[in-house]
Design a protein around this motif. Structure first.
Motif, PDB file in Angstrom:
ATOM      1  N   VAL A   7      61.218  42.346  10.121  1.00  0.00           N
ATOM      2  CA  VAL A   7      62.232  41.494  10.749  1.00  0.00           C
ATOM      3  C   VAL A   7      62.717  40.596   9.617  1.00  0.00           C
ATOM      4  O   VAL A   7      62.119  39.571   9.308  1.00  0.00           O
ATOM      5  CB  VAL A   7      61.668  40.686  11.931  1.00  0.00           C
ATOM      6  CG1 VAL A   7      62.753  39.816  12.540  1.00  0.00           C
ATOM      7  CG2 VAL A   7      61.063  41.608  12.977  1.00  0.00           C
ATOM      8  N   ALA A   8      63.805  41.013   8.979  1.00  0.00           N
ATOM      9  CA  ALA A   8      64.307  40.336   7.785  1.00  0.00           C
ATOM     10  C   ALA A   8      64.958  39.000   8.111  1.00  0.00           C
ATOM     11  O   ALA A   8      65.017  38.105   7.268  1.00  0.00           O
ATOM     12  CB  ALA A   8      65.296  41.239   7.053  1.00  0.00           C
ATOM     13  N   ARG A   9      65.459  38.876   9.334  1.00  0.00           N
ATOM     14  CA  ARG A   9      66.080  37.627   9.792  1.00  0.00           C
ATOM     15  C   ARG A   9      65.937  37.591  11.300  1.00  0.00           C
ATOM     16  O   ARG A   9      66.254  38.561  11.972  1.00  0.00           O
ATOM     17  CB  ARG A   9      67.546  37.598   9.397  1.00  0.00           C
ATOM     18  CG  ARG A   9      68.273  36.299   9.724  1.00  0.00           C
ATOM     19  CD  ARG A   9      69.748  36.411   9.312  1.00  0.00           C
ATOM     20  NE  ARG A   9      70.412  35.144   9.252  1.00  0.00           N
ATOM     21  CZ  ARG A   9      70.847  34.464  10.313  1.00  0.00           C
ATOM     22  NH1 ARG A   9      70.656  34.942  11.534  1.00  0.00           N
ATOM     23  NH2 ARG A   9      71.460  33.302  10.169  1.00  0.00           N
ATOM     24  N   THR A  10      65.456  36.477  11.837  1.00  0.00           N
ATOM     25  CA  THR A  10      65.330  36.365  13.288  1.00  0.00           C
ATOM     26  C   THR A  10      66.620  35.810  13.864  1.00  0.00           C
ATOM     27  O   THR A  10      67.332  35.041  13.213  1.00  0.00           O
ATOM     28  CB  THR A  10      64.145  35.455  13.689  1.00  0.00           C
ATOM     29  OG1 THR A  10      64.353  34.162  13.132  1.00  0.00           O
ATOM     30  CG2 THR A  10      62.826  36.026  13.216  1.00  0.00           C
ATOM     31  N   GLY A  11      66.924  36.225  15.082  1.00  0.00           N
ATOM     32  CA  GLY A  11      68.123  35.767  15.759  1.00  0.00           C
ATOM     33  C   GLY A  11      68.041  36.039  17.240  1.00  0.00           C
ATOM     34  O   GLY A  11      67.089  36.668  17.711  1.00  0.00           O
ATOM     35  N   ASN A  31      70.702  44.592   3.046  1.00  0.00           N
ATOM     36  CA  ASN A  31      71.190  43.422   2.310  1.00  0.00           C
ATOM     37  C   ASN A  31      72.602  43.038   2.750  1.00  0.00           C
ATOM     38  O   ASN A  31      72.917  41.856   2.891  1.00  0.00           O
ATOM     39  CB  ASN A  31      71.137  43.684   0.809  1.00  0.00           C
ATOM     40  CG  ASN A  31      69.727  43.972   0.342  1.00  0.00           C
ATOM     41  OD1 ASN A  31      68.786  43.279   0.718  1.00  0.00           O
ATOM     42  ND2 ASN A  31      69.569  45.009  -0.455  1.00  0.00           N
ATOM     43  N   GLU A  32      73.436  44.038   2.977  1.00  0.00           N
ATOM     44  CA  GLU A  32      74.798  43.772   3.468  1.00  0.00           C
ATOM     45  C   GLU A  32      74.741  43.121   4.852  1.00  0.00           C
ATOM     46  O   GLU A  32      75.510  42.215   5.163  1.00  0.00           O
ATOM     47  CB  GLU A  32      75.609  45.076   3.533  1.00  0.00           C
ATOM     48  CG  GLU A  32      75.797  45.780   2.202  1.00  0.00           C
ATOM     49  CD  GLU A  32      76.823  45.133   1.297  1.00  0.00           C
ATOM     50  OE1 GLU A  32      77.752  44.473   1.799  1.00  0.00           O
ATOM     51  OE2 GLU A  32      76.679  45.280   0.075  1.00  0.00           O
ATOM     52  N   ALA A  33      73.817  43.582   5.693  1.00  0.00           N
ATOM     53  CA  ALA A  33      73.662  43.020   7.038  1.00  0.00           C
ATOM     54  C   ALA A  33      73.199  41.565   6.972  1.00  0.00           C
ATOM     55  O   ALA A  33      73.673  40.721   7.752  1.00  0.00           O
ATOM     56  CB  ALA A  33      72.681  43.858   7.848  1.00  0.00           C
ATOM     57  N   LEU A  34      72.293  41.266   6.053  1.00  0.00           N
ATOM     58  CA  LEU A  34      71.850  39.875   5.891  1.00  0.00           C
ATOM     59  C   LEU A  34      73.001  38.979   5.445  1.00  0.00           C
ATOM     60  O   LEU A  34      73.146  37.851   5.932  1.00  0.00           O
ATOM     61  CB  LEU A  34      70.688  39.808   4.890  1.00  0.00           C
ATOM     62  CG  LEU A  34      69.355  40.351   5.396  1.00  0.00           C
ATOM     63  CD1 LEU A  34      68.375  40.532   4.237  1.00  0.00           C
ATOM     64  CD2 LEU A  34      68.774  39.444   6.468  1.00  0.00           C
ATOM     65  N   ASP A  35      73.841  39.481   4.543  1.00  0.00           N
ATOM     66  CA  ASP A  35      75.010  38.716   4.101  1.00  0.00           C
ATOM     67  C   ASP A  35      75.968  38.474   5.265  1.00  0.00           C
ATOM     68  O   ASP A  35      76.485  37.364   5.447  1.00  0.00           O
ATOM     69  CB  ASP A  35      75.736  39.434   2.964  1.00  0.00           C
ATOM     70  CG  ASP A  35      74.945  39.446   1.659  1.00  0.00           C
ATOM     71  OD1 ASP A  35      73.975  38.669   1.537  1.00  0.00           O
ATOM     72  OD2 ASP A  35      75.300  40.250   0.774  1.00  0.00           O
ATOM     73  N   GLU A  54      69.797  38.888  14.435  1.00  0.00           N
ATOM     74  CA  GLU A  54      68.474  39.341  14.004  1.00  0.00           C
ATOM     75  C   GLU A  54      68.678  40.628  13.204  1.00  0.00           C
ATOM     76  O   GLU A  54      69.351  41.542  13.676  1.00  0.00           O
ATOM     77  CB  GLU A  54      67.559  39.594  15.203  1.00  0.00           C
ATOM     78  CG  GLU A  54      66.158  39.996  14.791  1.00  0.00           C
ATOM     79  CD  GLU A  54      65.097  39.538  15.773  1.00  0.00           C
ATOM     80  OE1 GLU A  54      64.981  38.317  15.969  1.00  0.00           O
ATOM     81  OE2 GLU A  54      64.420  40.410  16.343  1.00  0.00           O
ATOM     82  N   VAL A  55      68.119  40.692  12.000  1.00  0.00           N
ATOM     83  CA  VAL A  55      68.261  41.872  11.153  1.00  0.00           C
ATOM     84  C   VAL A  55      66.894  42.552  11.038  1.00  0.00           C
ATOM     85  O   VAL A  55      65.925  41.932  10.619  1.00  0.00           O
ATOM     86  CB  VAL A  55      68.799  41.517   9.751  1.00  0.00           C
ATOM     87  CG1 VAL A  55      68.877  42.767   8.873  1.00  0.00           C
ATOM     88  CG2 VAL A  55      70.163  40.847   9.853  1.00  0.00           C
ATOM     89  N   ILE A  56      66.855  43.819  11.423  1.00  0.00           N
ATOM     90  CA  ILE A  56      65.647  44.623  11.333  1.00  0.00           C
ATOM     91  C   ILE A  56      65.846  45.657  10.231  1.00  0.00           C
ATOM     92  O   ILE A  56      66.796  46.437  10.263  1.00  0.00           O
ATOM     93  CB  ILE A  56      65.343  45.365  12.662  1.00  0.00           C
ATOM     94  CG1 ILE A  56      65.285  44.401  13.847  1.00  0.00           C
ATOM     95  CG2 ILE A  56      64.065  46.202  12.525  1.00  0.00           C
ATOM     96  CD1 ILE A  56      64.144  43.441  13.838  1.00  0.00           C
ATOM     97  N   ASP A  57      64.935  45.644   9.260  1.00  0.00           N
ATOM     98  CA  ASP A  57      64.927  46.629   8.183  1.00  0.00           C
ATOM     99  C   ASP A  57      63.741  47.559   8.449  1.00  0.00           C
ATOM    100  O   ASP A  57      62.595  47.168   8.265  1.00  0.00           O
ATOM    101  CB  ASP A  57      64.768  45.928   6.836  1.00  0.00           C
ATOM    102  CG  ASP A  57      64.692  46.875   5.651  1.00  0.00           C
ATOM    103  OD1 ASP A  57      64.708  48.111   5.858  1.00  0.00           O
ATOM    104  OD2 ASP A  57      64.612  46.374   4.513  1.00  0.00           O
TER     105      ASP A  57
END
Length: 185
Positions: free
Chosen positions: A54-58, A71-75, A88-91
């Motif tokens: 879970v690279a970023r929670t949302g 990485n593009e999704a996180l940006d 939320e970004v899931i890798d």
């Protein structure tokens, strides 16, 4: 088993896990990530195969993306955060076996999902991920699962055309805004 890291830390941890694995493994390394630099511990460590990050929670929308697209999704998530959209970004990190449980848990929380990958939209791995979400989290979805991927056409050779062909941060941002703004969602 197939792994596809999105950053140097995952590259080392997944490589260690692949070496220690008793079954055949395949590591996909994206050419645009080979020059990426980041702090990586010198001591050995392994990232368990089949465990998503879970690279970023949302709370508003789940974006599932791997390799460079993570990485593009996180940006894109950072861009839309300025407007109050919590992504939320899931890798997945490991594409086979896929950590469907982590993806579904996220979608059940956010009620919206976007799958992003560089392969063509038709018949790509993203279609399988979208199908898994649809099958296991259908009752939680407030909108259809969206997919952002390359068009179903030959990959252009020149860097200029390739940059138009491949999904970008702008494409992901537009997809996030569209699914969150969807009427009835």
């Amino acid at each position: 088993k197939v792994v596809h890291p999105s950053n140097p830390y995952d590259m080392k941890g997944l490589m260690t896990a692949c070496i220690r694995e008793n079954n055949p493994t395949l590591m996909i390394k994206h050419k645009r990530l080979l020059g990426m630099s980041a702090e990586v511990p010198e001591e050995p460590y392994a990232i368990p195969l089949g465990q998503a990050n879970v690279a970023r929670t949302g709370s508003d929308v789940t974006v599932v993306a791997w390799g460079r697209m993570a990485n593009e999704a996180l940006d894109a998530a950072e861009r839309v955060a300025a407007d109050g959209i919590d992504v939320e970004v899931i890798d997945p990190r490991t594409l086979q076996p896929l950590d469907t449980a982590t993806i579904v848990e996220s979608v059940r929380k956010t009620n919206r999902a976007i799958v992003v990958h560089e392969a063509v939209r038709f018949g790509g791995l993203g279609a399988e991920v979208a199908a898994q979400i649809q099958e296991e989290a259908f009752d939680y979805l407030d909108a259809p699962v969206a997919r952002i991927a390359a068009p179903f056409s030959p990959v252009p050779f020149t860097p200029t055309l390739e940059s138009i062909y491949l999904p970008s941060t702008n494409d992901i941002e537009a997809g996030i805004r569209a699914i969150v703004a969807r009427p009835g969602a």
